[in-house]
Design a protein around this motif. Structure first.
Motif, PDB file in Angstrom:
ATOM      1  N   HIS A  81     -42.553  15.936  55.152  1.00 49.21           N
ATOM      2  CA  HIS A  81     -41.480  15.961  55.079  1.00 49.21           C
ATOM      3  C   HIS A  81     -40.820  14.140  54.320  1.00 49.21           C
ATOM      4  CE1 HIS A  81     -42.624  17.507  59.188  1.00 49.21           C
ATOM      5  NE2 HIS A  81     -41.751  16.984  59.789  1.00 49.21           N
ATOM      6  N   ILE A  82     -40.046  13.501  54.001  1.00 52.63           N
ATOM      7  CA  ILE A  82     -39.394  12.669  53.569  1.00 52.63           C
ATOM      8  C   ILE A  82     -39.250  11.869  54.272  1.00 52.63           C
ATOM      9  CG2 ILE A  82     -37.804  12.196  52.584  1.00 52.63           C
ATOM     10  CD1 ILE A  82     -37.045  15.135  51.921  1.00 52.63           C
ATOM     11  N   PHE A  83     -39.886  10.449  53.869  1.00 51.38           N
ATOM     12  CA  PHE A  83     -39.584   8.820  54.048  1.00 51.38           C
ATOM     13  C   PHE A  83     -37.965   8.462  54.088  1.00 51.38           C
ATOM     14  CE2 PHE A  83     -44.224   7.798  53.966  1.00 51.38           C
ATOM     15  CZ  PHE A  83     -44.253   7.849  55.187  1.00 51.38           C
ATOM     16  N   THR A  84     -36.962   7.633  54.850  1.00 50.42           N
ATOM     17  CA  THR A  84     -36.229   7.459  54.654  1.00 50.42           C
ATOM     18  C   THR A  84     -36.433   6.044  53.768  1.00 50.42           C
ATOM     19  OG1 THR A  84     -35.759   6.362  57.258  1.00 50.42           O
ATOM     20  CG2 THR A  84     -35.003   8.447  56.732  1.00 50.42           C
ATOM     21  N   ASN A  85     -35.567   5.391  53.448  1.00 48.90           N
ATOM     22  CA  ASN A  85     -35.939   4.482  52.696  1.00 48.90           C
ATOM     23  C   ASN A  85     -35.400   3.133  53.530  1.00 48.90           C
ATOM     24  OD1 ASN A  85     -32.659   3.523  52.942  1.00 48.90           O
ATOM     25  ND2 ASN A  85     -32.624   4.543  50.764  1.00 48.90           N
ATOM     26  N   SER A  86     -35.421   1.751  53.595  1.00 48.08           N
ATOM     27  CA  SER A  86     -34.929   0.913  54.391  1.00 48.08           C
ATOM     28  C   SER A  86     -33.644   0.545  54.719  1.00 48.08           C
ATOM     29  CB  SER A  86     -35.946  -0.967  53.293  1.00 48.08           C
ATOM     30  OG  SER A  86     -35.040  -1.281  52.321  1.00 48.08           O
ATOM     31  N   THR A  87     -32.793   0.857  54.123  1.00 50.92           N
ATOM     32  CA  THR A  87     -31.103   1.118  54.397  1.00 50.92           C
ATOM     33  C   THR A  87     -31.052   1.828  55.596  1.00 50.92           C
ATOM     34  OG1 THR A  87     -31.331   0.287  52.176  1.00 50.92           O
ATOM     35  CG2 THR A  87     -28.977   0.140  53.118  1.00 50.92           C
ATOM     36  N   GLN A  88     -31.773   3.182  55.232  1.00 47.88           N
ATOM     37  CA  GLN A  88     -31.102   4.456  56.122  1.00 47.88           C
ATOM     38  C   GLN A  88     -32.610   4.041  56.851  1.00 47.88           C
ATOM     39  OE1 GLN A  88     -33.059   7.456  53.969  1.00 47.88           O
ATOM     40  NE2 GLN A  88     -30.920   8.225  52.639  1.00 47.88           N
ATOM     41  N   SER A  89     -33.105   3.460  56.974  1.00 48.79           N
ATOM     42  CA  SER A  89     -34.580   3.045  58.134  1.00 48.79           C
ATOM     43  C   SER A  89     -33.050   2.131  59.227  1.00 48.79           C
ATOM     44  CB  SER A  89     -34.858   2.424  58.204  1.00 48.79           C
ATOM     45  OG  SER A  89     -36.298   4.064  57.694  1.00 48.79           O
ATOM     46  N   TYR A  90     -33.053   1.048  58.734  1.00 52.29           N
ATOM     47  CA  TYR A  90     -32.409   0.413  59.814  1.00 52.29           C
ATOM     48  C   TYR A  90     -31.028   0.852  59.978  1.00 52.29           C
ATOM     49  CZ  TYR A  90     -29.438  -4.316  60.421  1.00 52.29           C
ATOM     50  OH  TYR A  90     -28.923  -5.508  60.315  1.00 52.29           O
ATOM     51  N   LEU A  91     -30.154   1.494  59.529  1.00 52.31           N
ATOM     52  CA  LEU A  91     -28.627   2.124  59.864  1.00 52.31           C
ATOM     53  C   LEU A  91     -29.516   3.127  60.967  1.00 52.31           C
ATOM     54  CD1 LEU A  91     -25.554   2.608  59.761  1.00 52.31           C
ATOM     55  CD2 LEU A  91     -26.818   4.766  58.198  1.00 52.31           C
ATOM     56  N   LEU A  92     -30.567   3.696  61.380  1.00 57.20           N
ATOM     57  CA  LEU A  92     -30.666   4.905  62.204  1.00 57.20           C
ATOM     58  C   LEU A  92     -31.290   3.686  63.084  1.00 57.20           C
ATOM     59  CD1 LEU A  92     -32.757   7.223  60.132  1.00 57.20           C
ATOM     60  CD2 LEU A  92     -30.650   7.440  60.819  1.00 57.20           C
ATOM     61  N   ASP A  93     -31.988   2.722  63.201  1.00 56.25           N
ATOM     62  CA  ASP A  93     -32.574   1.614  64.312  1.00 56.25           C
ATOM     63  C   ASP A  93     -30.680   1.555  64.874  1.00 56.25           C
ATOM     64  OD1 ASP A  93     -35.074   2.389  63.734  1.00 56.25           O
ATOM     65  OD2 ASP A  93     -34.993   0.732  62.554  1.00 56.25           O
ATOM     66  N   LYS A  94     -30.121   1.070  64.437  1.00 51.71           N
ATOM     67  CA  LYS A  94     -28.593   1.024  64.652  1.00 51.71           C
ATOM     68  C   LYS A  94     -28.221   2.174  65.423  1.00 51.71           C
ATOM     69  CE  LYS A  94     -26.823  -1.244  60.886  1.00 51.71           C
ATOM     70  NZ  LYS A  94     -25.683  -1.899  60.736  1.00 51.71           N
ATOM     71  N   MET A  95     -28.394   3.326  65.443  1.00 50.60           N
ATOM     72  CA  MET A  95     -27.592   4.442  65.204  1.00 50.60           C
ATOM     73  C   MET A  95     -28.000   4.745  67.114  1.00 50.60           C
ATOM     74  SD  MET A  95     -26.457   6.353  62.374  1.00 50.60           S
ATOM     75  CE  MET A  95     -25.258   7.433  63.061  1.00 50.60           C
ATOM     76  N   VAL A  96     -29.441   4.346  67.497  1.00 49.09           N
ATOM     77  CA  VAL A  96     -29.933   4.959  68.956  1.00 49.09           C
ATOM     78  C   VAL A  96     -30.824   3.840  69.471  1.00 49.09           C
ATOM     79  CG1 VAL A  96     -31.090   6.287  67.779  1.00 49.09           C
ATOM     80  CG2 VAL A  96     -32.208   3.930  67.714  1.00 49.09           C
ATOM     81  N   THR A  97     -30.882   3.642  70.703  1.00 50.56           N
ATOM     82  CA  THR A  97     -30.419   2.310  71.657  1.00 50.56           C
ATOM     83  C   THR A  97     -32.115   2.645  71.913  1.00 50.56           C
ATOM     84  OG1 THR A  97     -31.436   4.202  73.588  1.00 50.56           O
ATOM     85  CG2 THR A  97     -29.406   2.786  73.435  1.00 50.56           C
ATOM     86  N   SER A  98     -32.680   1.378  72.380  1.00 49.56           N
ATOM     87  CA  SER A  98     -34.230   0.576  72.092  1.00 49.56           C
ATOM     88  C   SER A  98     -35.314   1.795  72.521  1.00 49.56           C
ATOM     89  CB  SER A  98     -34.566  -0.844  73.271  1.00 49.56           C
ATOM     90  OG  SER A  98     -33.713  -0.280  74.503  1.00 49.56           O
ATOM     91  N   PHE A  99     -34.503   2.611  73.199  1.00 47.65           N
ATOM     92  CA  PHE A  99     -35.280   3.091  74.064  1.00 47.65           C
ATOM     93  C   PHE A  99     -36.548   4.352  73.048  1.00 47.65           C
ATOM     94  CE2 PHE A  99     -36.585   7.971  75.691  1.00 47.65           C
ATOM     95  CZ  PHE A  99     -37.340   7.597  77.237  1.00 47.65           C
ATOM     96  N   TRP A 100     -35.828   4.573  72.434  1.00 46.57           N
ATOM     97  CA  TRP A 100     -36.171   5.602  71.414  1.00 46.57           C
ATOM     98  C   TRP A 100     -36.846   4.485  70.067  1.00 46.57           C
ATOM     99  CZ3 TRP A 100     -36.556  10.601  72.466  1.00 46.57           C
ATOM    100  CH2 TRP A 100     -35.562  10.626  73.191  1.00 46.57           C
ATOM    101  N   ARG A 101     -36.994   3.270  69.932  1.00 42.38           N
ATOM    102  CA  ARG A 101     -37.092   2.037  69.156  1.00 42.38           C
ATOM    103  C   ARG A 101     -38.905   1.713  68.633  1.00 42.38           C
ATOM    104  NH1 ARG A 101     -31.870   0.800  68.260  1.00 42.38           N
ATOM    105  NH2 ARG A 101     -32.624  -1.210  69.771  1.00 42.38           N
ATOM    106  N   ARG A 102     -38.844   2.318  71.220  1.00 41.03           N
ATOM    107  CA  ARG A 102     -40.350   2.303  71.274  1.00 41.03           C
ATOM    108  C   ARG A 102     -41.167   3.144  70.999  1.00 41.03           C
ATOM    109  NH1 ARG A 102     -37.008  -0.106  75.976  1.00 41.03           N
ATOM    110  NH2 ARG A 102     -37.719   2.214  76.705  1.00 41.03           N
ATOM    111  N   PRO A 103     -42.204   2.677  71.147  1.00 45.53           N
ATOM    112  CA  PRO A 103     -43.165   3.808  70.495  1.00 45.53           C
ATOM    113  C   PRO A 103     -43.613   5.103  72.094  1.00 45.53           C
ATOM    114  CG  PRO A 103     -44.535   2.021  70.453  1.00 45.53           C
ATOM    115  CD  PRO A 103     -43.024   1.714  70.895  1.00 45.53           C
ATOM    116  N   LYS A 104     -43.563   6.121  71.703  1.00 39.99           N
ATOM    117  CA  LYS A 104     -43.938   7.579  72.263  1.00 39.99           C
ATOM    118  C   LYS A 104     -45.333   7.554  71.983  1.00 39.99           C
ATOM    119  CE  LYS A 104     -39.658   6.973  73.735  1.00 39.99           C
ATOM    120  NZ  LYS A 104     -39.225   6.015  72.756  1.00 39.99           N
ATOM    121  N   HIS A 105     -45.349   8.428  73.372  1.00 45.98           N
ATOM    122  CA  HIS A 105     -46.878   8.616  72.986  1.00 45.98           C
ATOM    123  C   HIS A 105     -47.194  10.118  73.658  1.00 45.98           C
ATOM    124  CE1 HIS A 105     -48.548   5.586  72.254  1.00 45.98           C
ATOM    125  NE2 HIS A 105     -48.059   4.365  72.884  1.00 45.98           N
ATOM    126  N   TYR A 106     -47.762  10.845  73.673  1.00 46.45           N
ATOM    127  CA  TYR A 106     -47.483  12.177  73.254  1.00 46.45           C
ATOM    128  C   TYR A 106     -49.133  12.991  73.445  1.00 46.45           C
ATOM    129  CZ  TYR A 106     -42.323  11.318  72.378  1.00 46.45           C
ATOM    130  OH  TYR A 106     -41.132  11.889  72.828  1.00 46.45           O
TER     131      TYR A 106
END
Length: 178
Positions: A129-154
Motif C-alpha cells: 500500500h501507499i501512504f498519502t501525503n499530508s495535503t492529501q490526508s487533510y483533503l480526504l479528512d475534509k471529504m468524509v464525516t467525523s464517523f469515518w475519522r474515528r478509530p474503528k475496531h474490527y
C-alpha cells in the motif's frame, strides 16, 4: 425508446460524415452531474448530422449526446436535502483506508492489470500500500464525516499493527516520563 433514438442518430452520423464516429457510452452515464460546456467541435458535428440526413434531429437526442461528453462529478455534499447534514464522498471510502493515527493509505493504481507482463519484484511491490501525503490526508479528512475519522475496531483486522505509531511524538499513544 431513447436508446433506439440514440442508436439511429449514431448510425446516421457514421454513415454520412467523414469524421470519426460518435462513441456513446452506456445509459448510466446520464445520471452523473455534468459541469463542463459542450466543446465547439462536437456542436459542429451535430449540425453536420442534422443537415446531411435531411431532417432535423430531436433536441432531446442532441442534449443526450452532449451529456455523454462530460466527466462525472465526485463533489462533496455540504448540506443534504433531507436533514441538511454533510455527506461523505463514497469514492473516498471505496478507494482509501484511514489508519488510527491519521494517515490514509491506498493501493497502487492498475495493480491487477496485465500481470503476465510484470516481473516478480514489481508484482510484490504492487501488493503493498501507499501512504498519502499530508495535503492529501487533510483533503480526504475534509471529504468524509467525523464517523469515518474515528478509530474503528474490527475482528482480525489485517491493519491492526499499523494503527499505532509510537515512535513519533505527535502520534504516540502513551506519555513517557522524562
Amino acid at each position: 425508446m431513447l436508446r433506439a433514438v440514440l442508436s439511429s442518430a449514431i448510425r446516421t452520423a457514421t454513415r454520412f460524415t467523414n469524421t470519426c464516429p460518435v462513441v456513446v457510452p452506456t445509459m448510466r452515464a446520464l445520471s452523473y452531474k455534468m459541469s463542463n460546456p459542450l466543446p465547439s467541435s462536437n456542436s459542429t458535428l451535430l449540425s453536420k448530422i442534422s443537415t446531411v440526413s435531411g431532417q432535423q434531429i430531436n433536441t432531446s437526442v442532441v442534449t443526450a449526446l452532449t451529456l455523454f461528453q462530460h466527466q462525472p462529478s465526485r463533489s462533496l455534499t455540504k448540506f443534504s436535502l433531507n436533514k441538511g447534514k454533510r455527506k461523505s464522498v463514497r469514492a473516498v471510502l471505496k478507494r482509501f483506508k484511514r489508519l488510527d493515527w491519521g494517515i490514509w493509505i491506498r493501493t497502487h493504481t492498475g495493480r491487477n492489470k496485465k500481470m503476465f507482463k510484470k516481473s516478480k519484484e514489481l508484482r510484490r511491490r504492487l501488493r503493498q500500500h501507499i501512504f498519502t501525503n499530508s495535503t492529501q490526508s487533510y483533503l480526504l479528512d475534509k471529504m468524509v464525516t467525523s464517523f469515518w475519522r474515528r478509530p474503528k475496531h474490527y475482528i482480525d483486522d489485517p491493519y491492526a499493527p499499523y494503527h499505532k505509531r509510537d515512535e513519533f511524538f505527535a502520534t504516540k499513544s502513551k506519555t513517557f516520563k522524562v
